[in-house]
Scaffold this active site. Structure first.
Site, PDB file in Angstrom:
ATOM      1  CG  HIS A  19      -1.808  -1.230   1.096  1.00  5.11           C
ATOM      2  ND1 HIS A  19      -2.650  -1.531   0.399  1.00  5.11           N
ATOM      3  CD2 HIS A  19      -2.076  -1.415   2.295  1.00  5.11           C
ATOM      4  CE1 HIS A  19      -3.509  -2.832   0.711  1.00  5.11           C
ATOM      5  NE2 HIS A  19      -3.156  -2.966   2.050  1.00  5.11           N
ATOM      6  NE  ARG A 150       9.001   2.270  -7.314  1.00  8.96           N
ATOM      7  CZ  ARG A 150       9.514   1.770  -6.500  1.00  8.96           C
ATOM      8  NH1 ARG A 150      10.769   2.354  -5.884  1.00  8.96           N
ATOM      9  NH2 ARG A 150      10.133   0.426  -6.547  1.00  8.96           N
ATOM     10  CD  GLU A 253       8.276  -2.384  -8.523  1.00 10.36           C
ATOM     11  OE1 GLU A 253       7.675  -1.173  -8.433  1.00 10.36           O
ATOM     12  OE2 GLU A 253       8.474  -3.154  -8.535  1.00 10.36           O
TER      13      GLU A 253
END
Length: 337
Positions: A19, A150, A253
């Site tokens: 989270h 990201r 990712e």
């Protein structure tokens, strides 16, 4: 007046750190555009929060039922919107937050709660609008076009990669790994001579010391990393041409970097993500890994090695992520500010 953003999440050795890391991706999206504060509970594993973030700690005596009042007393709804990620942010919590006048974005992966938030983001490739019960005003931002990733991983997703052989493995089972799957996966990989190197990433909440005994014994083959930065994590992944990982943020990712992946799930929030990636043929089937032993990993690896066509899986991974994800998130957040 443009509102500021409250990012709200917790993490621990039992609940994991996912989270927190998912919200970090959104912080990176808005930090140069909007003012923000990252709020987490005193009982959370707060050491993983980047030092440069403006962080506020909720006192230990404040529980989830009291939280809306605490937020209202410290952060005006006229000045802030809230983005929350966590299973404690149930329908009743969302109703409380809305009753205080806040605009709310809720990050979800279970599709079980009735949604009172203004927006729900669920980046599972499996979830559809029909899976949700919600208020009329609630908007849904679903699928990998809203992937919580990201910046460096979004950049990696634009590249093309091909894999001809499997000889360098990446293993990561999250921040806590309560079922010791990291250790079992590494023990299985050691039984296959084709793997010349095994890169093992541990989270801040990982407590099993036995993995370090393996590193000492097989020092030339096993390399262990801990608390890697985004840059170092992606560099480590790029050294590998195969991965074993659960259907959590780490799977997204790895798919951005592109490699054959043996994946599964061991908690409820991973199952729908797993089904989505499996339906898109972007991973090898691992199923429920909660009771996995070394032999289960070995059997799965044998099946994978019989499949010589890996690049179709990489193509499937690549089409899941486009170059507009950051803009979508930013537009979504700005619409409430």
């Amino acid at each position: 007046m443009t509102k500021k953003v409250i990012f709200r999440a917790d993490g621990s050795s039992t609940a994991g750190l996912g989270h927190l890391y998912r919200l970090f991706s959104l912080v990176e999206t808005v930090k140069n555009t909007l003012e923000f504060v990252f709020i987490t509970h005193e009982t959370s594993t707060n050491s993983v929060i980047p030092e440069e973030y403006n962080t506020v700690i909720i006192p230990k005596e404040i529980n989830t039922l009291d939280e809306a009042d605490w937020l209202q007393a410290n952060f005006s709804s006229k000045e802030y919107i809230i983005i929350a990620d966590g299973y404690q942010f149930t329908s009743s919590y969302q109703k409380q937050i809305k009753s205080k006048g806040y605009s709310l974005i809720y990050i979800d992966d279970l599709a079980k709660e009735h949604i009172y938030a203004d927006v729900v983001i669920n980046h599972s490739p499996y979830i559809q609008e029909k899976h949700y019960k919600k208020e009329v005003y609630s908007k849904l931002a679903l699928g990998t076009k809203f992937a919580l990733l990201r910046p460096l991983f979004l950049k990696a997703a634009k590249k093309n990669r091909a894999v001809k052989e499997l000889d360098s493995a990446f293993v990561c089972f999250g921040g806590a790994d309560p079922f010791h799957l990291t250790l079992k996966a590494v023990q299985a990989l050691l039984l296959f001579e084709n793997f010349k190197s095994i890169h093992v990433v541990l989270g801040a909440a990982y407590l099993d010391e036995e993995i370090f005994n393996l590193e000492e014994k097989y020092g030339r083959k096993i390399k262990i990393y801990r608390n890697l930065s985004e840059k170092k994590l992606i560099e480590t992944m790029e050294q590998c041409n195969f991965a074993i990982a659960p259907a959590s943020t780490i799977l997204y990712e790895l798919c951005c970097v592109q490699m054959p992946i043996f994946s599964g799930f061991y908690v409820d929030n991973q199952e729908l993500i797993y089904k989505g990636f499996l339906n898109h043929k972007a991973i090898f089937e691992g199923g429920n890994m909660e009771n996995y032993q070394v032999s289960d990993f070995v059997n799965g690896l044998k099946i994978i090695f019989e499949n010589k066509e890996f690049n179709s899986q990489l193509e499937a991974q690549k089409i899941l992520f486009d170059d507009k994800i950051t803009k979508r998130h930013l537009d979504l957040i700005k619409s409430l500010c």
